[in-house]
Write a protein that holds these residues in place. Structure first.
Motif, mmCIF file in Angstrom:
data_model
loop_
_atom_site.group_PDB
_atom_site.id
_atom_site.type_symbol
_atom_site.label_atom_id
_atom_site.label_comp_id
_atom_site.label_asym_id
_atom_site.label_seq_id
_atom_site.Cartn_x
_atom_site.Cartn_y
_atom_site.Cartn_z
ATOM 1 N N ASP A 200 0.838 -1.194 0.000
ATOM 2 C CA ASP A 200 0.000 0.000 0.000
ATOM 3 C C ASP A 200 0.871 1.240 0.000
ATOM 4 O O ASP A 200 1.851 1.318 0.744
ATOM 5 C CB ASP A 200 -0.911 0.020 1.232
ATOM 6 C CG ASP A 200 -1.956 -1.084 1.209
ATOM 7 O OD1 ASP A 200 -2.344 -1.506 0.106
ATOM 8 O OD2 ASP A 200 -2.390 -1.507 2.289
ATOM 9 N N GLU B 149 0.811 5.809 -1.107
ATOM 10 C CA GLU B 149 0.065 6.988 -1.544
ATOM 11 C C GLU B 149 0.141 7.118 -3.049
ATOM 12 O O GLU B 149 1.079 6.659 -3.685
ATOM 13 C CB GLU B 149 0.634 8.232 -0.870
ATOM 14 C CG GLU B 149 0.433 8.237 0.627
ATOM 15 C CD GLU B 149 0.984 9.481 1.288
ATOM 16 O OE1 GLU B 149 1.277 10.467 0.590
ATOM 17 O OE2 GLU B 149 1.111 9.459 2.515
ATOM 18 N N ILE C 253 -4.870 6.098 -1.226
ATOM 19 C CA ILE C 253 -3.955 4.973 -1.036
ATOM 20 C C ILE C 253 -4.271 3.916 -2.095
ATOM 21 O O ILE C 253 -5.424 3.543 -2.290
ATOM 22 C CB ILE C 253 -4.101 4.363 0.379
ATOM 23 C CG1 ILE C 253 -3.814 5.406 1.449
ATOM 24 C CG2 ILE C 253 -3.212 3.131 0.535
ATOM 25 C CD1 ILE C 253 -2.399 5.931 1.462
#
Length: 94
Positions: free
Chosen positions: A11, A13, A22
């Motif tokens: 995960d 940004e 995200i």
């Protein structure tokens, strides 16, 4: 016969995206007998089955994004190869 090796899901940004959010990213390395167009078409079919539409894309609502980054020795989506998470996940496939 299909032979695949997936990475973990990472995960991170959003990068160069119209919305801050995200994304969950993973890579899969594999071999199969399909031609480039067949693989690419199947990936787009899967995106559609999971609800991806052009209208949502325009709004920045990406449900699922499946891209073929390399086929044989041809590098595709060159800009993606410069993203940090791609390099982290590539290390897992080595």
């Amino acid at each position: 016969m299909v032979n695949i090796q997936p990475t973990r899901i990472l995960d991170n940004e959003s990068v160069d995206f119209i919305k801050e959010c995200i994304f969950s990213n993973a890579l899969v390395k594999g071999k199969c007998a399909l031609e480039f167009e067949e693989i690419n078409n199947k990936l787009k079919e899967i995106e559609t089955k999971f609800g991806r539409t052009k209208a949502d894309d325009a709004k920045g609502n990406i449900v699922l994004d499946l891209d073929l980054l390399k086929y044989d020795n041809i590098i595709l989506h060159e800009r993606d190869w410069k993203k940090g998470y791609i390099n982290v996940l590539l290390e897992e496939l080595r």
